[in-house]
Design a protein around this motif. Structure first.
Motif, short mmCIF file in Angstrom:
data_model
loop_
_atom_site.label_atom_id
_atom_site.label_comp_id
_atom_site.label_asym_id
_atom_site.label_seq_id
_atom_site.Cartn_x
_atom_site.Cartn_y
_atom_site.Cartn_z
N THR A 208 55.12 49.60 -76.51
CA THR A 208 54.29 50.04 -77.62
C THR A 208 55.14 50.48 -78.79
OG1 THR A 208 52.60 50.80 -76.05
CG2 THR A 208 52.45 51.63 -78.31
N TYR A 210 54.83 51.69 -82.80
CA TYR A 210 53.91 52.12 -83.84
C TYR A 210 54.47 51.71 -85.20
CZ TYR A 210 51.73 54.71 -80.09
OH TYR A 210 51.09 55.03 -78.91
N GLY A 211 53.61 51.18 -86.05
CA GLY A 211 54.07 50.62 -87.31
C GLY A 211 54.66 49.24 -87.05
N PHE A 272 52.20 46.06 -81.12
CA PHE A 272 52.28 46.87 -82.34
C PHE A 272 50.97 47.62 -82.57
CE2 PHE A 272 55.48 43.60 -82.86
CZ PHE A 272 56.55 44.30 -83.40
N HIS A 273 51.10 48.90 -82.97
CA HIS A 273 49.94 49.77 -83.19
C HIS A 273 50.13 50.53 -84.51
CE1 HIS A 273 48.30 49.31 -79.06
NE2 HIS A 273 49.57 49.04 -78.80
N PRO A 274 49.04 51.10 -85.07
CA PRO A 274 49.15 51.85 -86.33
C PRO A 274 50.08 53.05 -86.20
CG PRO A 274 46.86 51.36 -85.85
CD PRO A 274 47.64 50.98 -84.63
N LEU A 275 50.78 53.37 -87.27
CA LEU A 275 51.71 54.50 -87.29
C LEU A 275 50.93 55.81 -87.27
CD1 LEU A 275 54.85 54.67 -87.57
CD2 LEU A 275 54.49 55.08 -90.00
N PRO A 276 51.31 56.78 -86.40
CA PRO A 276 50.61 58.06 -86.36
C PRO A 276 50.79 58.86 -87.65
CG PRO A 276 51.97 57.74 -84.40
CD PRO A 276 52.35 56.67 -85.37
N ASP A 279 54.28 60.68 -89.16
CA ASP A 279 55.44 60.21 -88.41
C ASP A 279 56.56 59.88 -89.39
OD1 ASP A 279 56.38 59.43 -85.70
OD2 ASP A 279 56.69 57.50 -86.65
#
Length: 318
Positions: A208, A210-211, A272-276, A279
């Protein structure tokens, strides 16, 4: 016998059963100190220090630093506080109490017994920095009301308390700002990038990110970090810090993932996932002060440290 009663250095390590604390206890015991390890076991584990249970110079104490502690010691290392977002966001009010009330209680103890005291601060005091790399004179860019604020701002407040106790009560303080650290005894479920990537790779799950994976971090192996802690405590009274401790070699999240996939020989893909929220995009220490004052810089290359860490996590899956 009475004359030799205090022949050993008596040291309190709060958060001593945690990832960093347990390695610090090992180092201090090896150097001949009497160590009191205090931990409430929210993120720490007895497994991290069980190899020390039969050592006559080691004592384990279940204690929460938000309450006063009455012991007689010569030095205090204050490491107590959950340090990963998953853990410190679980109970954000308690996180703030741990850093702020914990600092007040440990500083009060140090004042009472005349002990030198070390504060494990963090690179998070710089927030999402506008200055790169970050040196100790940079005041930071921190969101005071975000989901990470319970950790970031409470650590900043703890630094304030340390320096006010130093100015007001002439207390001997040492403040270190810790950058990303990894190694054996990390928690498998702490949500940190190294442990996440390794566990996902070992289980064959998608890694995983992020971004887009272009955000950077610097990774310091735990043995290097603990060596810096001990060096800081041995500096003379005039040096208080804060001092950055970390590895200035920068890696993107994508580079880290690729290194781990190769070392594990994993078939995991990347997801890939959205950036928290909040962060940081970049995090890299300027360690010029540590080089100058402590004669310290990290020695363990990333791939070498990752191999040791991967071996540790493999052993936990057996």
């Amino acid at each position: 016998m009475i004359a030799n009663y205090h022949s050993r250095n008596r040291i309190l390590v709060t958060g001593g059963a945690g990832f960093l604390g347990s390695h610090l206890c090992d180092r201090l015991i090896k150097e001949g100190a009497d160590v009191i390890c205090a931990d409430n076991f929210f993120t720490g584990s007895k497994d991290n220090v069980k190899h020390l249970f039969n050592n006559p110079n080691f004592e384990l104490l279940r204690h929460d630093v938000t309450f006063p502690l009455y012991v007689e010691v010569d030095e205090i290392y204050n490491l107590a506080c959950p340090a990963s977002p998953i853990h410190y966001q679980y109970d954000p009010v308690q996180t703030t109490k741990t850093s702020v009330h914990g600092a007040i209680n440990m500083l009060g103890l140090a004042k009472r017994v005349g002990a030198r005291i070390f504060q494990a601060s963090t690179s998070e005091v710089y927030g999402d920095p506008e200055v790169h790399p970050q040196n100790e004179s940079y005041w930071g860019r921190v969101n005071p009301i975000g989901i990470r604020s319970c950790y970031d701002e409470s650590k900043r407040c703890a630094e304030t308390l340390f320096f006010d106790y130093h100015r007001q009560h002439a207390l001997e303080i040492k403040v270190a700002r810790i950058f990303n650290t990894y190694g054996p005894r990390m928690s498998a479920n702490d949500g940190r990038v190294v442990s996440n990537f390794i566990m996902q790779a070992l289980k064959g799950e998608p890694i995983t990110i992020y971004g887009d994976g272009s955000q950077t971090r610097s990774f310091c192996y735990v043995d290097d970090l603990i060596d810096a802690f001990v060096r800081i405590m041995k500096t003379d009274d005039s040096f208080t810090g804060p001092v950055n401790i970390g590895n200035p070699t920068e890696f993107t999240m994508l580079e880290l993932a690729e290194n781990i996939l190769e070392l594990v020989d994993s078939t995991s893909g990347i997801s890939f996932h959205p950036l928290p929220q909040d962060d940081p995009r970049q995090r890299k220490p300027d360690i010029g002060l540590a080089k100058q004052v402590l004669e310290w810089e990290p020695k363990v290359p990333l791939r070498e440290g990752l191999k040791e860490t991967i071996d540790y996590f493999r052993s936990t899956l057996k």
